[in-house]
Write a protein that holds these residues in place. Structure first.
Motif: not given
Length: 663
Positions: A398-407
């Protein structure tokens, strides 16, 4: 040029208050502007903080459980109350009555914070020492629990709060009830120590799972929804379905499925995607109840579709004691059949209404920008799946999904022009997560009371006595109970409360653990499309311009496979890949289920190659149900009837080809 004060007011209003379509509560103008600005600022700041802490926790891990859960619940209660004032969720108040209502909200928050302060004063010794709590501590804990129950009614309706109150009454006065429900009863000290001053009740497993796993996926869904990923996905869906008769209906199914799986909120998905898809489906020529019902069913089904399943997959993995990959693998075939049935319904309805396929002149070709924008939702989903397959925790995924969504949101020129939209998305995610925390805290009350009173075992005994040795009767009773318990609640709270209450009943029949979880989960999800309290249908109806009950009935009809699959999962757990799976057995089960889907959908639509007579519809419905019975004689009889019913349609479809070959 607007002043900073006006700019902040517009920002806070946009973040914490929806448009007039949801205006069923207090207007921001009912209170002095200065107070509204202060409340909006505090609520937004805390919601943003909770979103950021969920990202931090997903990467670095949780803090000390009692401290983390206690502080987080207090902050979430503040967010929920201030957001409640601005989200217009209360009955209309004005003048002095509005002021009193606002003061009552502040009193509720003060009681909850006082109770949590009492908890935190003991947190270092709670799990290691026997503590003699003072009467004041006990009263503060009981008051905080009642305040949480009142708040839960605001966000999740009467069923959850009423159920929690009944549980409290039951645990205090159980010694005075009839013999089959009687228990020893508990005093104030026992109840508060079990529910408040421990990690077994409100601050127990459900709250911990939400903070450590679910919250980050709520934030992830909010970032996806509010940074423009939905628009790109919608254009792709329309492009893929451009040549089918149903066209926009199939696009609505695809887009609602993807975002329904990510968002975790059925009603938010209906409102978010339905405002675009429902008018397009209506414009294509579908009736209003069908358009609203299709969106409600497709949005609801997103909760049962891997990979995220509205974050329920991670919750189920924790509760069932299996890996996340086991859960999503088990959910794959049932989820695909659910959406296969929706595609069949839409295609048959389009044929029944004599809709023509669109020619190329109507196509809206995708541009290079559309393909680039598609990365905004493809990259985060791929990131989540890859991280999980590599063996990392769901929270880390979930952390990487959120970070990638923001980027990748910066692909959207609107985000580049106005990066504050990312902050707004995080605030919205924080508000949604805070409201869920209030509901899950109340479920913690139920969870603790069930353990304290032993009522779960009593329900299991009652169900076993009613059903006798019949697993089917027990499943029907359990399904009805799940629909009732889940009505009016979002997916995660509904699933939690249902599985806590109903799971002991299934142990009497040796139902596989994962099959039991899927059974109660499916019916908890489907309560969103089951009248009279069909939240998804009520959200879709005004957009479609149809009545909520007729929209709910249409959604329930479209979701028929969702009501059938849980029974199949219990009798044929191979469809969930549970235990030793025989490939031939799995193929046969899938074949029977596919035939059942076709028979049931054509029976309910009343159309196949042409209009079906009433007797044909009855026979098809009966054969579609019988072919799934675990008895071979029923299956063979249903197969014979099915072939006889389908033969005319097959001949009709093959007729043009045979005529060409003769010529």
């Amino acid at each position: 040029m607007s002043s900073p004060r006006q700019t902040w007011r517009q920002y806070a209003s946009g973040v914490l208050r929806p448009g007039p379509a949801n205006g069923d509560g207090i207007s921001g103008h009912d209170r002095p502007p200065g107070i509204s600005i202060v409340l909006a600022f505090i609520g937004s700041l805390l919601a943003f903080g909770m979103a950021v802490q969920s990202i931090y926790t997903a990467y670095f891990g949780a803090f000390e459980p009692t401290l983390h859960r206690g502080v987080s619940l207090g902050i979430c209660a503040v967010i929920a109350v201030f957001a409640n004032i601005h989200l217009n969720r209360r009955p209309r108040f004005s003048g002095r009555l509005g002021t009193l209502a606002g003061l009552f909200d502040l009193v509720l928050v003060a009681i909850i914070i006082a109770g949590i302060a009492s908890l935190l004063s003991y947190y270092e010794d709670i799990n290691e020492s026997i503590i003699d709590y003072t009467f004041t501590d006990q009263v503060l804990a009981l008051g905080a629990m009642l305040a949480l129950i009142i708040l839960s009614q605001r966000f999740f309706g009467l069923p959850l709060s009423l159920f929690a109150v009944l549980c409290l009454v039951y645990v205090f006065f159980g010694q005075d009830l009839p013999s089959f429900l009687r228990h020893a009863g508990s005093g104030l000290s026992q109840v508060t120590e079990a529910l408040w001053y421990s990690t077994q009740g409100i601050f127990g497993m459900p709250t911990g799972i939400v903070l450590q796993i679910i919250f980050i996926f709520i934030v992830f869904g909010a970032v996806l929804q509010h940074t423009g990923a939905g628009d790109a996905m919608m254009r792709l869906s329309l492009h893929v379905s451009r040549r089918s008769r149903a066209g926009p209906a199939h696009a609505a199914i695809v887009s609602s499925a993807v975002f329904g799986s990510m968002s975790g909120s059925v009603t938010a998905n209906v409102v978010g995607t339905g405002t675009i898809t429902i008018p397009m489906v209506r414009k294509r020529g579908f009736p209003a109840p069908f358009a609203g019902g299709l969106e409600a069913a497709a949005s609801t089904g997103g909760q049962i579709l891997p990979p995220v399943m509205g974050a329920a997959a991670f919750l189920m993995a924790e509760l069932a004691g299996v890996s996340y990959l086991t859960v999503v693998t088990a959910a794959l075939i049932p989820g695909l059949f659910f959406y296969f049935s929706l595609f069949v319904f839409a295609a048959l309805e389009a044929r029944r209404l004599d809709m023509k396929t669109r020619d190329g002149s109507e196509d809206q070709e995708l541009t290079r920008a559309d393909w680039v924008n598609a990365i905004m939702f493809i990259a985060p989903i791929v990131g989540i799946v890859v991280t999980l397959v590599m063996g990392y925790s769901p929270a880390f995924a979930g952390f990487w999904g959120t970070v990638l969504a923001i980027i990748f949101s910066f692909i959207n020129p609107e985000i580049r022009r106005r990066p504050i939209r990312i902050v707004e998305a995080l605030v919205k995610g924080g508000v949604s997560g805070a409201e869920l925390m209030v509901g899950v805290a109340v479920i913690g009350i139920v969870f603790g009371l069930i353990n304290l009173s032993g009522v779960g075992l009593q329900i299991a005994i009652l169900l076993s006595g009613f059903a006798g040795d019949s697993l089917f009767v027990a499943l029907v009773v359990a399904a009805l109970a799940c629909l009732v318990l889940g009505m009016g609640m979002p997916t995660l709270p509904a699933y939690l409360i249902i599985v806590l209450v109903m799971s002991p009943s299934f142990r009497e029949f040796d139902v596989p653990v994962l099959a039991m979880h899927f059974f109660v989960f499916y019916f908890g999800v489907l309560s969103a499309v089951t009248p009279p309290v069909a939240l998804a249908a009520f959200a879709a109806a005004p957009i479609a311009g149809a009545g909520p009950i007729e929209t709910g009935l249409a959604a329930m009809k479209l979701s028929i496979v969702g009501f059938v699959v849980p029974f199949v999962a219990v009798y044929e757990p191979s469809i969930l890949f549970v235990g030793g799976v025989d490939p031939l057995s799995l193929v046969l089960v899938c074949g029977r289920l596919a035939l059942s889907v076709w028979l049931l959908t054509t029976a309910l639509i009343g159309f196949e190659a042409g209009k079906l007579a009433p007797w044909q519809r009855v026979l098809r419905a009966g054969a579609g149900a019988a072919i799934l019975f675990p008895a071979p004689e029923y299956q063979l009889a249903a197969l014979g009837v099915s072939l006889a019913l389908l033969l005319p349609a097959v001949v009709s479809l093959l007729k043009p080809f045979t005529e060409k070959s003769v010529r």
